[in-house]
Design a protein around this motif. Structure first.
Motif, PDB file in Angstrom:
ATOM      1  N   PRO A  38       0.830  -1.210   0.000  1.00  0.00           N
ATOM      2  CA  PRO A  38       0.000   0.000   0.000  1.00  0.00           C
ATOM      3  C   PRO A  38       0.859   1.253   0.000  1.00  0.00           C
ATOM      4  O   PRO A  38       1.888   1.308   0.663  1.00  0.00           O
ATOM      5  CB  PRO A  38      -0.825  -0.120   1.287  1.00  0.00           C
ATOM      6  N   GLU A  39       0.434   2.228  -0.779  1.00  0.00           N
ATOM      7  CA  GLU A  39       1.124   3.511  -0.781  1.00  0.00           C
ATOM      8  C   GLU A  39       0.514   4.374   0.316  1.00  0.00           C
ATOM      9  O   GLU A  39      -0.693   4.333   0.537  1.00  0.00           O
ATOM     10  CB  GLU A  39       0.974   4.181  -2.146  1.00  0.00           C
ATOM     11  N   PRO A  40       1.336   5.147   1.010  1.00  0.00           N
ATOM     12  CA  PRO A  40       0.782   5.974   2.095  1.00  0.00           C
ATOM     13  C   PRO A  40      -0.171   7.028   1.538  1.00  0.00           C
ATOM     14  O   PRO A  40       0.091   7.630   0.501  1.00  0.00           O
ATOM     15  CB  PRO A  40       2.008   6.624   2.730  1.00  0.00           C
ATOM     16  N   THR A  41      -1.278   7.185   2.226  1.00  0.00           N
ATOM     17  CA  THR A  41      -2.228   8.226   1.853  1.00  0.00           C
ATOM     18  C   THR A  41      -1.806   9.516   2.557  1.00  0.00           C
ATOM     19  O   THR A  41      -0.921   9.512   3.412  1.00  0.00           O
ATOM     20  CB  THR A  41      -3.654   7.848   2.293  1.00  0.00           C
ATOM     21  N   ALA A  42      -2.452  10.596   2.227  1.00  0.00           N
ATOM     22  CA  ALA A  42      -2.112  11.885   2.842  1.00  0.00           C
ATOM     23  C   ALA A  42      -2.252  11.811   4.359  1.00  0.00           C
ATOM     24  O   ALA A  42      -1.468  12.391   5.098  1.00  0.00           O
ATOM     25  CB  ALA A  42      -2.997  12.985   2.274  1.00  0.00           C
ATOM     26  N   ALA A  43      -3.261  11.077   4.845  1.00  0.00           N
ATOM     27  CA  ALA A  43      -3.481  10.961   6.289  1.00  0.00           C
ATOM     28  C   ALA A  43      -2.389  10.140   6.961  1.00  0.00           C
ATOM     29  O   ALA A  43      -2.113  10.321   8.144  1.00  0.00           O
ATOM     30  CB  ALA A  43      -4.844  10.332   6.561  1.00  0.00           C
ATOM     31  N   GLU A  44      -1.746   9.233   6.234  1.00  0.00           N
ATOM     32  CA  GLU A  44      -0.726   8.371   6.819  1.00  0.00           C
ATOM     33  C   GLU A  44       0.672   8.969   6.729  1.00  0.00           C
ATOM     34  O   GLU A  44       1.598   8.457   7.319  1.00  0.00           O
ATOM     35  CB  GLU A  44      -0.730   7.008   6.117  1.00  0.00           C
ATOM     36  N   GLU A  45       0.832  10.022   5.949  1.00  0.00           N
ATOM     37  CA  GLU A  45       2.151  10.624   5.817  1.00  0.00           C
ATOM     38  C   GLU A  45       2.589  11.198   7.162  1.00  0.00           C
ATOM     39  O   GLU A  45       1.776  11.676   7.941  1.00  0.00           O
ATOM     40  CB  GLU A  45       2.139  11.708   4.742  1.00  0.00           C
ATOM     41  N   ILE A  46       3.869  11.171   7.402  1.00  0.00           N
ATOM     42  CA  ILE A  46       4.390  11.626   8.683  1.00  0.00           C
ATOM     43  C   ILE A  46       4.334  13.145   8.747  1.00  0.00           C
ATOM     44  O   ILE A  46       4.851  13.837   7.885  1.00  0.00           O
ATOM     45  CB  ILE A  46       5.832  11.124   8.880  1.00  0.00           C
ATOM     46  N   ASP A  47       3.694  13.623   9.771  1.00  0.00           N
ATOM     47  CA  ASP A  47       3.589  15.048  10.012  1.00  0.00           C
ATOM     48  C   ASP A  47       4.736  15.453  10.933  1.00  0.00           C
ATOM     49  O   ASP A  47       4.857  14.936  12.040  1.00  0.00           O
ATOM     50  CB  ASP A  47       2.241  15.363  10.667  1.00  0.00           C
ATOM     51  N   PRO A  48       5.600  16.363  10.504  1.00  0.00           N
ATOM     52  CA  PRO A  48       6.740  16.733  11.356  1.00  0.00           C
ATOM     53  C   PRO A  48       6.322  17.362  12.673  1.00  0.00           C
ATOM     54  O   PRO A  48       7.113  17.423  13.611  1.00  0.00           O
ATOM     55  CB  PRO A  48       7.521  17.720  10.489  1.00  0.00           C
ATOM     56  N   ASP A  49       5.065  17.816  12.775  1.00  0.00           N
ATOM     57  CA  ASP A  49       4.591  18.400  14.026  1.00  0.00           C
ATOM     58  C   ASP A  49       4.037  17.352  14.983  1.00  0.00           C
ATOM     59  O   ASP A  49       3.712  17.674  16.126  1.00  0.00           O
ATOM     60  CB  ASP A  49       3.502  19.449  13.752  1.00  0.00           C
ATOM     61  N   ASP A  50       3.884  16.105  14.522  1.00  0.00           N
ATOM     62  CA  ASP A  50       3.361  15.042  15.386  1.00  0.00           C
ATOM     63  C   ASP A  50       4.377  14.695  16.466  1.00  0.00           C
ATOM     64  O   ASP A  50       5.562  14.567  16.212  1.00  0.00           O
ATOM     65  CB  ASP A  50       3.037  13.786  14.582  1.00  0.00           C
ATOM     66  N   THR A  51       3.870  14.511  17.667  1.00  0.00           N
ATOM     67  CA  THR A  51       4.718  14.096  18.775  1.00  0.00           C
ATOM     68  C   THR A  51       4.859  12.580  18.726  1.00  0.00           C
ATOM     69  O   THR A  51       3.861  11.870  18.597  1.00  0.00           O
ATOM     70  CB  THR A  51       4.090  14.520  20.115  1.00  0.00           C
ATOM     71  N   PRO A  52       6.083  12.055  18.836  1.00  0.00           N
ATOM     72  CA  PRO A  52       6.269  10.599  18.821  1.00  0.00           C
ATOM     73  C   PRO A  52       5.495   9.919  19.953  1.00  0.00           C
ATOM     74  O   PRO A  52       5.354  10.469  21.051  1.00  0.00           O
ATOM     75  CB  PRO A  52       7.777  10.432  19.009  1.00  0.00           C
ATOM     76  N   VAL A  53       5.009   8.719  19.681  1.00  0.00           N
ATOM     77  CA  VAL A  53       4.194   7.971  20.641  1.00  0.00           C
ATOM     78  C   VAL A  53       4.944   7.758  21.954  1.00  0.00           C
ATOM     79  O   VAL A  53       4.363   7.914  23.037  1.00  0.00           O
ATOM     80  CB  VAL A  53       3.756   6.619  20.031  1.00  0.00           C
ATOM     81  N   GLU A  54       6.221   7.421  21.893  1.00  0.00           N
ATOM     82  CA  GLU A  54       6.986   7.192  23.126  1.00  0.00           C
ATOM     83  C   GLU A  54       7.053   8.446  23.983  1.00  0.00           C
ATOM     84  O   GLU A  54       6.999   8.379  25.211  1.00  0.00           O
ATOM     85  CB  GLU A  54       8.390   6.673  22.814  1.00  0.00           C
ATOM     86  N   GLU A  55       7.161   9.612  23.354  1.00  0.00           N
ATOM     87  CA  GLU A  55       7.199  10.870  24.097  1.00  0.00           C
ATOM     88  C   GLU A  55       5.852  11.134  24.769  1.00  0.00           C
ATOM     89  O   GLU A  55       5.788  11.598  25.908  1.00  0.00           O
ATOM     90  CB  GLU A  55       7.558  12.013  23.150  1.00  0.00           C
ATOM     91  N   ILE A  56       4.769  10.827  24.081  1.00  0.00           N
ATOM     92  CA  ILE A  56       3.428  10.996  24.655  1.00  0.00           C
ATOM     93  C   ILE A  56       3.251  10.063  25.848  1.00  0.00           C
ATOM     94  O   ILE A  56       2.764  10.465  26.902  1.00  0.00           O
ATOM     95  CB  ILE A  56       2.341  10.736  23.594  1.00  0.00           C
ATOM     96  N   LYS A  57       3.672   8.798  25.695  1.00  0.00           N
ATOM     97  CA  LYS A  57       3.560   7.843  26.799  1.00  0.00           C
ATOM     98  C   LYS A  57       4.354   8.306  28.016  1.00  0.00           C
ATOM     99  O   LYS A  57       3.878   8.220  29.147  1.00  0.00           O
ATOM    100  CB  LYS A  57       4.042   6.458  26.356  1.00  0.00           C
ATOM    101  N   ALA A  58       5.561   8.800  27.789  1.00  0.00           N
ATOM    102  CA  ALA A  58       6.397   9.281  28.895  1.00  0.00           C
ATOM    103  C   ALA A  58       5.734  10.460  29.591  1.00  0.00           C
ATOM    104  O   ALA A  58       5.729  10.545  30.829  1.00  0.00           O
ATOM    105  CB  ALA A  58       7.780   9.668  28.386  1.00  0.00           C
ATOM    106  N   SER A  59       5.140  11.358  28.815  1.00  0.00           N
ATOM    107  CA  SER A  59       4.448  12.511  29.391  1.00  0.00           C
ATOM    108  C   SER A  59       3.246  12.073  30.224  1.00  0.00           C
ATOM    109  O   SER A  59       3.002  12.600  31.323  1.00  0.00           O
ATOM    110  CB  SER A  59       4.003  13.457  28.273  1.00  0.00           C
ATOM    111  N   LEU A  60       2.498  11.103  29.734  1.00  0.00           N
ATOM    112  CA  LEU A  60       1.343  10.599  30.488  1.00  0.00           C
ATOM    113  C   LEU A  60       1.775   9.919  31.779  1.00  0.00           C
ATOM    114  O   LEU A  60       1.122  10.062  32.821  1.00  0.00           O
ATOM    115  CB  LEU A  60       0.526   9.636  29.619  1.00  0.00           C
ATOM    116  N   ARG A  61       2.894   9.173  31.734  1.00  0.00           N
ATOM    117  CA  ARG A  61       3.403   8.545  32.958  1.00  0.00           C
ATOM    118  C   ARG A  61       3.783   9.594  33.991  1.00  0.00           C
ATOM    119  O   ARG A  61       3.470   9.458  35.174  1.00  0.00           O
ATOM    120  CB  ARG A  61       4.614   7.662  32.634  1.00  0.00           C
TER     121      ARG A  61
END
Length: 85
Positions: A38-61
């Motif tokens: 599958p080719e990435p759709t516009a919604a799946e493209e990486i947004d440079p403003d997105d916070t990495p999941v690991e960083e979000i998890k650490a913040s929630l902890r």
């Protein structure tokens, strides 16, 4: 020719790993493989403003630990800070 559709992954060495074995044929058997990637759709493209999941998890902890230890702020103080921005 009979078609059997299965899913799988290609590992870092280029090997095809099926999610489940194919039981409809007797082994060994020569097959043709067509790989549809599958080719990435516009919604799946990486947004440079997105916070990495690991960083979000650490913040929630950290936030959960702060809440458990009573290191919180009154909601009115938070609203004041939002209005200031």
């Amino acid at each position: 020719m009979k078609a059997i559709e299965v899913t799988g992954k290609i590992d870092s060495e280029g090997n095809l790993i099926l999610d489940q074995p194919i039981r409809e044929i007797t082994y060994p058997y020569q097959v043709r493989v067509i790989v549809l990637v599958p080719e990435p759709t516009a919604a799946e493209e990486i947004d440079p403003d997105d916070t990495p999941v690991e960083e979000i998890k650490a913040s929630l902890r950290r936030a959960l630990q702060q809440a458990k230890t009573g290191q919180t702020r009154p909601i009115s103080e938070l609203w004041d800070r939002i209005d200031a921005e």
